[in-house]
Design a protein around this motif. Structure first.
Motif, PDB file in Angstrom:
ATOM      1  N   LEU A   1       0.835  -1.206   0.000  1.00  0.00           N
ATOM      2  CA  LEU A   1       0.000   0.000   0.000  1.00  0.00           C
ATOM      3  C   LEU A   1       0.872   1.261   0.000  1.00  0.00           C
ATOM      4  O   LEU A   1       0.572   2.239  -0.691  1.00  0.00           O
ATOM      5  CB  LEU A   1      -0.926  -0.007   1.218  1.00  0.00           C
ATOM      6  CG  LEU A   1      -2.016   1.074   1.253  1.00  0.00           C
ATOM      7  CD1 LEU A   1      -2.860   1.046  -0.010  1.00  0.00           C
ATOM      8  CD2 LEU A   1      -2.904   0.889   2.483  1.00  0.00           C
ATOM      9  N   MET A   2       1.970   1.219   0.756  1.00  0.00           N
ATOM     10  CA  MET A   2       2.908   2.336   0.752  1.00  0.00           C
ATOM     11  C   MET A   2       3.482   2.561  -0.643  1.00  0.00           C
ATOM     12  O   MET A   2       3.524   3.700  -1.137  1.00  0.00           O
ATOM     13  CB  MET A   2       4.053   2.068   1.738  1.00  0.00           C
ATOM     14  CG  MET A   2       5.130   3.150   1.721  1.00  0.00           C
ATOM     15  SD  MET A   2       6.571   2.738   2.758  1.00  0.00           S
ATOM     16  CE  MET A   2       7.388   1.504   1.710  1.00  0.00           C
ATOM     17  N   MET A   3       3.907   1.494  -1.299  1.00  0.00           N
ATOM     18  CA  MET A   3       4.529   1.640  -2.612  1.00  0.00           C
ATOM     19  C   MET A   3       3.522   2.104  -3.661  1.00  0.00           C
ATOM     20  O   MET A   3       3.857   2.929  -4.529  1.00  0.00           O
ATOM     21  CB  MET A   3       5.173   0.323  -3.035  1.00  0.00           C
ATOM     22  CG  MET A   3       6.402  -0.044  -2.207  1.00  0.00           C
ATOM     23  SD  MET A   3       7.688   1.238  -2.226  1.00  0.00           S
ATOM     24  CE  MET A   3       8.106   1.256  -3.967  1.00  0.00           C
ATOM     25  N   MET A   4       2.309   1.598  -3.613  1.00  0.00           N
ATOM     26  CA  MET A   4       1.286   2.050  -4.554  1.00  0.00           C
ATOM     27  C   MET A   4       1.019   3.546  -4.378  1.00  0.00           C
ATOM     28  O   MET A   4       0.781   4.273  -5.348  1.00  0.00           O
ATOM     29  CB  MET A   4       0.003   1.251  -4.364  1.00  0.00           C
ATOM     30  CG  MET A   4       0.128  -0.228  -4.727  1.00  0.00           C
ATOM     31  SD  MET A   4       0.487  -0.495  -6.480  1.00  0.00           S
ATOM     32  CE  MET A   4      -1.065   0.043  -7.214  1.00  0.00           C
ATOM     33  N   THR A   5       1.065   3.991  -3.125  1.00  0.00           N
ATOM     34  CA  THR A   5       0.865   5.416  -2.850  1.00  0.00           C
ATOM     35  C   THR A   5       2.050   6.236  -3.348  1.00  0.00           C
ATOM     36  O   THR A   5       1.878   7.292  -3.979  1.00  0.00           O
ATOM     37  CB  THR A   5       0.668   5.646  -1.341  1.00  0.00           C
ATOM     38  OG1 THR A   5      -0.428   4.855  -0.878  1.00  0.00           O
ATOM     39  CG2 THR A   5       0.388   7.109  -1.039  1.00  0.00           C
ATOM     40  N   LEU A   6       3.270   5.759  -3.094  1.00  0.00           N
ATOM     41  CA  LEU A   6       4.458   6.520  -3.462  1.00  0.00           C
ATOM     42  C   LEU A   6       4.640   6.640  -4.974  1.00  0.00           C
ATOM     43  O   LEU A   6       5.068   7.692  -5.465  1.00  0.00           O
ATOM     44  CB  LEU A   6       5.701   5.890  -2.827  1.00  0.00           C
ATOM     45  CG  LEU A   6       5.832   6.037  -1.311  1.00  0.00           C
ATOM     46  CD1 LEU A   6       7.074   5.317  -0.794  1.00  0.00           C
ATOM     47  CD2 LEU A   6       5.870   7.506  -0.900  1.00  0.00           C
ATOM     48  N   VAL A   7       4.344   5.584  -5.724  1.00  0.00           N
ATOM     49  CA  VAL A   7       4.530   5.681  -7.177  1.00  0.00           C
ATOM     50  C   VAL A   7       3.448   6.554  -7.822  1.00  0.00           C
ATOM     51  O   VAL A   7       3.589   6.952  -8.981  1.00  0.00           O
ATOM     52  CB  VAL A   7       4.571   4.288  -7.845  1.00  0.00           C
ATOM     53  CG1 VAL A   7       5.769   3.488  -7.352  1.00  0.00           C
ATOM     54  CG2 VAL A   7       3.280   3.522  -7.623  1.00  0.00           C
ATOM     55  N   GLU A   8       2.411   6.860  -7.080  1.00  0.00           N
ATOM     56  CA  GLU A   8       1.436   7.846  -7.543  1.00  0.00           C
ATOM     57  C   GLU A   8       1.858   9.247  -7.094  1.00  0.00           C
ATOM     58  O   GLU A   8       1.765  10.218  -7.869  1.00  0.00           O
ATOM     59  CB  GLU A   8       0.052   7.525  -6.970  1.00  0.00           C
ATOM     60  CG  GLU A   8      -1.031   8.502  -7.408  1.00  0.00           C
ATOM     61  CD  GLU A   8      -2.362   8.268  -6.720  1.00  0.00           C
ATOM     62  OE1 GLU A   8      -3.299   9.052  -6.977  1.00  0.00           O
ATOM     63  OE2 GLU A   8      -2.469   7.320  -5.904  1.00  0.00           O
ATOM     64  N   PHE A   9       2.358   9.337  -5.874  1.00  0.00           N
ATOM     65  CA  PHE A   9       2.727  10.622  -5.296  1.00  0.00           C
ATOM     66  C   PHE A   9       3.974  11.241  -5.931  1.00  0.00           C
ATOM     67  O   PHE A   9       3.995  12.436  -6.267  1.00  0.00           O
ATOM     68  CB  PHE A   9       2.936  10.435  -3.785  1.00  0.00           C
ATOM     69  CG  PHE A   9       3.816  11.440  -3.127  1.00  0.00           C
ATOM     70  CD1 PHE A   9       3.427  12.771  -2.995  1.00  0.00           C
ATOM     71  CD2 PHE A   9       5.060  11.066  -2.600  1.00  0.00           C
ATOM     72  CE1 PHE A   9       4.243  13.701  -2.370  1.00  0.00           C
ATOM     73  CE2 PHE A   9       5.881  11.991  -1.972  1.00  0.00           C
ATOM     74  CZ  PHE A   9       5.472  13.313  -1.864  1.00  0.00           C
ATOM     75  N   LEU A  10       5.026  10.449  -6.110  1.00  0.00           N
ATOM     76  CA  LEU A  10       6.308  11.009  -6.542  1.00  0.00           C
ATOM     77  C   LEU A  10       6.252  11.670  -7.922  1.00  0.00           C
ATOM     78  O   LEU A  10       6.778  12.783  -8.085  1.00  0.00           O
ATOM     79  CB  LEU A  10       7.394   9.930  -6.495  1.00  0.00           C
ATOM     80  CG  LEU A  10       7.807   9.504  -5.079  1.00  0.00           C
ATOM     81  CD1 LEU A  10       8.742   8.312  -5.112  1.00  0.00           C
ATOM     82  CD2 LEU A  10       8.464  10.668  -4.332  1.00  0.00           C
TER      83      LEU A  10
END
Length: 306
Positions: free
Chosen positions: A281-290
């Protein structure tokens, strides 16, 4: 498994990162205790789980998680200096001669070797997430030195790691200053209550604000005198908050409760399953955020030849 800091690196070539091959490579450089005469050791350790059977590479969806551990013997310089002075004074007083640098250095080395087995050992760990499809490596650290320790050891293990710190086309200081002057960040981003302002002159002053209304006249006055924003606290959507500095280091990264609660639900009662749910969930969020962050900062800069 929620990263608290973030240094972002761009892979400059496509690397397959086969999980099985990576596991074998990392096993060639395992974390281990310091031997009696070693100052420090560094190697890879299982990011999840414990024991000899715990994998060194955790795979979840399109993402991989690895961990490294550093062990170092802490030998205070003051202790060595005091012991050295005592030994040198003894020699000079009993033998009635001067102890010069070469002999002094030799005595110091002997003292260090004698003290090492009794020195305290400090352990520290660093995690890194690899997103091959996105061409990114994300290191959970605000220290470039710690990140480079991990990346260089990974490079040694796999033979090659074409990677560089991600950069943007416009100086982050200019963008952050503009956001604070206009009291409005890019779409999806919100200015919070902390900043650092620096004068552009070499010996200029520094103003650090915490829990302050950054729309106040006081802040605007500092900006009008030429100070620039070198650190700013921000929020993105309703998913996370962070502090961004002028080197693109993301500090005090905090994922909102709704994401953490979702991970707890997805992971169920099993501890490892919860860690895996948090990671994905963290990685899915980060690859959208960055990508949104770097677009807001003027777009990623791609050096010529890459």
């Amino acid at each position: 498994m929620w990263f608290r800091n973030l240094l972002v690196y761009r892979l400059t070539q496509d690397i397959p990162f086969d999980a099985e091959a990576l596991e074998t490579a990392l096993a060639s450089k395992p974390a281990r205790p310091c031997a009696s005469q070693e100052l420090t050791t560094y190697g890879f350790t299982a990011p999840f789980g414990k024991g000899a059977d715990a994998p060194l590479v955790h795979v979840s969806g399109d993402f991989l998680l690895i961990g490294a551990r550093k062990e170092e013997r802490i030998l205070p310089g003051s202790v060595v200096r005091d012991a050295l002075k005592e030994k040198v004074d003894e020699i000079e007083n009993t033998q009635m001669r001067k102890v010069y640098k070469k002999e002094r250095d030799q005595i110091k080395d002997e003292i260090v070797q004698a003290f090492l087995p009794r020195a305290f050992i400090r352990k520290s760990g660093t995690f890194a997430a690899i997103a091959p499809k996105h061409g990114l490596i994300l290191v959970d650290s605000a220290s470039a030195k710690k990140a480079e320790d991990l990346l260089s050891t990974l490079r040694e293990a796999i033979g090659s790691l074409p990677v560089r710190p991600l950069s943007v086309k416009i100086a982050p200081t200019a963008t952050l200053t503009d956001w604070l002057k206009n009291q409005s960040a890019a779409e999806g981003f919100f200015v919070l209550d902390e900043c650092e302002l620096r004068d552009t002159h070499e010996d200029g002053g520094v103003v650090r604000c915490k829990r302050q209304d950054l729309t106040s006249e006081e802040i605007q006055l500092h900006l009008s005198t030429g100070k620039q924003v070198t650190q700013l606290s921000l929020a993105w959507q309703d998913k996370l908050s962070f502090v961004l500095d002028d080197k693109l280091t993301i500090k005090r990264l905090r994922f909102e409760d709704v994401l953490q609660e979702q991970a707890e639900q997805d992971g169920g009662d099993d501890a490892l399953a919860q860690q895996d749910a948090s990671f994905i969930l963290m990685m899915m969020t980060l690859v959208e955020f960055l990508p949104e962050l770097f677009t807001a900062l003027g777009g990623e800069e791609i050096p010529q030849g890459i």
